[in-house]
Motif scaffolding. Structure first.
Motif, PDB file in Angstrom:
ATOM      1  N   PHE A  23      55.982  20.882  23.377  1.00  0.00           N
ATOM      2  CA  PHE A  23      55.543  20.018  22.287  1.00  0.00           C
ATOM      3  C   PHE A  23      54.069  20.234  21.951  1.00  0.00           C
ATOM      4  N   THR A  24      53.253  20.564  22.945  1.00  0.00           N
ATOM      5  CA  THR A  24      51.851  20.895  22.661  1.00  0.00           C
ATOM      6  C   THR A  24      51.787  22.136  21.777  1.00  0.00           C
ATOM      7  N   ARG A  25      52.668  23.090  22.037  1.00  0.00           N
ATOM      8  CA  ARG A  25      52.715  24.305  21.226  1.00  0.00           C
ATOM      9  C   ARG A  25      53.117  23.999  19.781  1.00  0.00           C
ATOM     10  N   GLU A  26      53.858  22.890  19.601  1.00  0.00           N
ATOM     11  CA  GLU A  26      54.243  22.453  18.256  1.00  0.00           C
ATOM     12  C   GLU A  26      53.200  21.506  17.649  1.00  0.00           C
ATOM     13  N   GLU A  27      52.019  21.457  18.263  1.00  0.00           N
ATOM     14  CA  GLU A  27      50.873  20.675  17.779  1.00  0.00           C
ATOM     15  C   GLU A  27      51.049  19.164  17.944  1.00  0.00           C
ATOM     16  N   PHE A  28      51.834  18.771  18.937  1.00  0.00           N
ATOM     17  CA  PHE A  28      51.863  17.367  19.332  1.00  0.00           C
ATOM     18  C   PHE A  28      50.768  17.135  20.369  1.00  0.00           C
ATOM     19  N   THR A  29      50.181  15.946  20.366  1.00  0.00           N
ATOM     20  CA  THR A  29      49.364  15.501  21.480  1.00  0.00           C
ATOM     21  C   THR A  29      50.286  14.709  22.398  1.00  0.00           C
ATOM     22  N   VAL A  30      50.410  15.157  23.653  1.00  0.00           N
ATOM     23  CA  VAL A  30      51.379  14.540  24.568  1.00  0.00           C
ATOM     24  C   VAL A  30      50.655  13.771  25.665  1.00  0.00           C
ATOM     25  N   ARG A  31      50.951  12.469  25.752  1.00  0.00           N
ATOM     26  CA  ARG A  31      50.498  11.672  26.892  1.00  0.00           C
ATOM     27  C   ARG A  31      51.728  11.436  27.765  1.00  0.00           C
ATOM     28  N   HIS A  32      51.572  11.649  29.064  1.00  0.00           N
ATOM     29  CA  HIS A  32      52.732  11.571  29.956  1.00  0.00           C
ATOM     30  C   HIS A  32      52.515  10.555  31.067  1.00  0.00           C
ATOM     31  N   THR A  33      53.579   9.835  31.385  1.00  0.00           N
ATOM     32  CA  THR A  33      53.581   8.980  32.564  1.00  0.00           C
ATOM     33  C   THR A  33      54.999   8.954  33.133  1.00  0.00           C
ATOM     34  N   PRO A  34      55.126   8.898  34.466  1.00  0.00           N
ATOM     35  CA  PRO A  34      56.453   8.759  35.070  1.00  0.00           C
ATOM     36  C   PRO A  34      56.848   7.297  35.269  1.00  0.00           C
ATOM     37  N   ASP A  35      55.966   6.388  34.851  1.00  0.00           N
ATOM     38  CA  ASP A  35      56.056   4.975  35.202  1.00  0.00           C
ATOM     39  C   ASP A  35      56.322   4.113  33.970  1.00  0.00           C
ATOM     40  N   GLY A  36      57.397   3.322  34.006  1.00  0.00           N
ATOM     41  CA  GLY A  36      57.751   2.486  32.870  1.00  0.00           C
ATOM     42  C   GLY A  36      56.702   1.440  32.536  1.00  0.00           C
ATOM     43  N   GLU A  37      56.119   0.809  33.544  1.00  0.00           N
ATOM     44  CA  GLU A  37      55.098  -0.214  33.292  1.00  0.00           C
ATOM     45  C   GLU A  37      53.850   0.404  32.678  1.00  0.00           C
ATOM     46  N   GLU A  38      53.449   1.577  33.196  1.00  0.00           N
ATOM     47  CA  GLU A  38      52.276   2.250  32.631  1.00  0.00           C
ATOM     48  C   GLU A  38      52.560   2.696  31.195  1.00  0.00           C
ATOM     49  N   ALA A  39      53.800   3.053  30.905  1.00  0.00           N
ATOM     50  CA  ALA A  39      54.170   3.458  29.545  1.00  0.00           C
ATOM     51  C   ALA A  39      53.871   2.344  28.546  1.00  0.00           C
ATOM     52  N   LEU A  40      54.175   1.104  28.923  1.00  0.00           N
ATOM     53  CA  LEU A  40      53.908  -0.030  28.037  1.00  0.00           C
ATOM     54  C   LEU A  40      52.408  -0.207  27.801  1.00  0.00           C
ATOM     55  N   ILE A  41      51.626   0.009  28.851  1.00  0.00           N
ATOM     56  CA  ILE A  41      50.163  -0.094  28.734  1.00  0.00           C
ATOM     57  C   ILE A  41      49.636   0.994  27.806  1.00  0.00           C
TER      58      ILE A  41
END
Length: 232
Positions: A23-41
């Motif tokens: 997705f970075t190669r497709e010019e997306f900025t990707v933020r990643h987390t493995p954690d559902g609670e952190e995803a909400l934050i």
């Protein structure tokens, strides 16, 4: 497709790394987390253009993350694609009923997922699908930074342009001054809230010149919205 911000919620490190690469190669900025609670934050800190959400993640299930994102007015309209090894029809229906826009069952090819993401973005965020964004009789060329209303050119300053573009990307959505500060000026901005009102006045003056209908509605105790019908 123009740049878009993605929130990837995936606890498989190898898969997350692979998807981030593609997705970075497709010019997306990707933020990643493995954690559902952190995803909400993370979603609250900066509202993403799209969420890729695995069904099974740490601390909070993907279904619950989806449910809470839909419940929060700030993220209620963000497109969500669920990723899961669950292929049964009942599980797919449950995911879609919770508010997911699409559902991709593992294993899948990165190319297929990219196509699905782009299809969802074209449907729900037209500004990310092409150079021109239109609403009522106003249009923005997002690449050339040109604005026209009923075919006539309108001169806008950089901040007013960003404000108008933000409204055009979310027609009918009411934004508080705080939300506009985050989205248009940036999270670390020390701009005062009343500055938003000043730029809204400038934007209104520019796009309403000549006695045109005011497309920007002031919603008492809530903020501002782009609404041609005035039914907010």
């Amino acid at each position: 497709m123009p740049h878009a911000d993605m929130l990837l919620v995936e606890d498989d490190a190898a898969l997350a790394e692979l998807l981030t690469f593609h997705f970075t190669r497709e010019e997306f900025t990707v933020r990643h987390t493995p954690d559902g609670e952190e995803a909400l934050i993370l979603a609250k800190e900066k509202v993403p253009d799209i969420v890729l959400l695995d069904w099974m993640v740490e601390n909070l299930s993907g279904i619950e993350v989806c449910r809470r994102l839909r419940r929060d007015p700030g993220t209620a309209n963000v497109p969500i694609i669920m990723l899961t090894a669950r292929g049964e029809e009942e599980d797919r229906i449950r995911g879609l009923d919770t508010g997911a826009d699409d559902y991709v069952t593992k294993p899948f090819s990165p190319r297929e997922l990219i196509a699905r993401v782009q299809a969802v973005l074209r449907r729900v965020r037209p500004a990310l699908a092409g150079e021109t964004l239109r609403y009522a009789d106003i249009e923005i060329d997002t690449v050339a930074h040109r604005v026209r209303r009923d075919g006539d050119p309108i001169a806008l300053g950089p901040t007013e342009f960003r404000l108008l573009r933000h409204f055009l990307e979310h027609p009918g959505h009411v934004f508080s001054r705080e939300r506009l500060l985050d989205s248009v000026w940036g999270q670390n901005s020390d701009i005062e809230l009343r500055t938003v009102d000043v730029h809204i006045r400038r934007l209104r003056k520019a796009i309403n010149e000549g006695g045109r209908t005011d497309l920007i509605r002031t919603v008492r105790s809530a903020g501002y919205a782009l609404d041609a019908e005035g039914r907010i």
